[in-house]
Scaffold this active site. Structure first.
Site: not given
Ligand SMILES: *Cc1c(COP(=O)(O)O)cnc(C)c1O
Length: 332
Positions: A69, A144, A168
């Site tokens: 990521w 993030d 998530k």
């Molecule tokens: C799932 C995820 C993303 C991307 O998310 P989307 O909503 O699919 O764009 C970005 N960073 C991390 C750490 C993730 O787990």
């Protein structure tokens, strides 16, 4: 009337919107120095919005890459940087350990001239989570937290920006939560379409256009649930106990393996392999037959991955371990 039918300008929805923000403030003990934004476009759009909103031509941002990521975040920022005269550089990486360990973040020297530093707090696919942070030298730290937001108590004041897609650990897809220190909203930045401008969303209380009302409502229910559970301290203890139980079993099994350095093993995403990869297919098939689903590892890494987000109870972890024990026994 369902939330999905309500006008976002009507009193009923406005109440939900305000209360959802208030509950998130309460959970995080968020000070007035920070703004909460409810945006669309998931985690991916944040990869682009961050450099465009936090920099102007000539500025440089530093990225720490620790897995899939953060590499994506870096690539996206580098893709758009040239058009706007921005510089995006990698300042540390764990590529030499195949991302099974973190760079020594506590020892990292941060150049105070950087516009911000980007870090992925929990690498969902690799199963690596930060427990220490760099000494930021006054530079804004952008994290993030898509896969570990609200999974444990945290001091928001360490961060300039926290962002997380909802699907998530918060609620359903369609919403990204951004928590941003208000001074960063004032920064001179790139000329971007209004929908990509944090300051415009902030000035309009995340209602510049129709917000993802149902996803915000769902997030609000989760925030209420977290408060009822006793807040982030309680959920953090539960998550730690769940992860410990699973890692302890894997480490002692002699049949399964997790190769992440112990100090940075994720409490949310537990990747593991079978010592005999030839058994992956029957393992997944039998797990599925017993109702243990979504255990296949990400296509980039293979193997297995158990995601044990806030919503997964200890009973789910116990059920997985019981199955793993039974499966291993048939090959003794
Ligand atoms: C799932 C995820 C993303 C991307 O998310 P989307 O909503 O699919 O764009 C970005 N960073 C991390 C750490 C993730 O787990």
């Amino acid at each position: 009337m369902s939330v999905m039918e309500m006008s976002h300008r009507g009193a009923d929805y406005m109440q939900i919107h305000a209360q959802t923000k208030q509950h998130l403030r309460q959970l995080l003990n968020l000070s007035d120095d920070y703004e909460i934004l409810f945006l669309q476009g998931g985690g991916h759009l944040q990869f682009a919005m961050l450099p465009l909103n936090l920099m102007q031509a000539g500025d440089t941002a530093g990225y720490i890459t620790t897995g899939v990521w953060s590499e994506k975040g870096l690539e996206e920022a580098q893709k758009i940087a040239p058009q706007y005269g921005l510089n995006v550089i990698e300042i540390a990486s764990s590529a030499n350990s195949q991302c099974t360990d973190l760079p020594n973040l506590a020892e990292l020297t941060i150049d105070p001239s950087l516009a911000y530093v980007h870090l992925c707090h929990n690498e969902t696919i690799n199963g690596v989570e930060c427990t220490t942070l760099p000494n930021m030298n006054g530079v804004a730290l952008v994290v993030d937290m898509s896969s570990n937001f609200l999974s444990q108590p945290m001091d928001v004041n360490q961060f300039g920006v926290i962002y997380a897609c909802a699907q998530k650990n918060i609620g359903i897809a369609g919403l990204a939560v951004v928590i941003i220190r208000k001074d960063l909203l004032q920064r001179p930045h790139c000329a971007v379409p209004s929908m990509l401008d944090y300051a415009i969303h902030a000035a309009q209380d995340s209602m510049y256009n129709t917000p993802p009302t149902y996803a915000i409502y769902m997030a609000g229910l989760m925030f209420e649930w977290l408060i009822e559970q006793g807040g982030l301290a309680v959920i953090g203890e539960r998550n730690a106990a769940k992860a410990k139980r699973l890692y302890d079993y894997i480490d002692g099994s002699g049949f399964y393996r997790n190769s992440i350095a112990v100090a940075c093993r994720s409490r949310m995403n537990v990747p593991f392999t079978l010592l005999d990869a030839g058994l992956d297919v029957p393992f997944l098939a039998q797990a599925q037959a017993e109702g243990l689903t979504q255990l296949k590892g990400h296509r980039l890494l293979g193997g297995m991955r158990a995601s044990i987000y806030n919503a997964m109870p200890m009973a789910g972890v116990e059920a997985l371990i019981a199955f793993m024990q039974r499966f291993a026994k048939t090959f003794e």
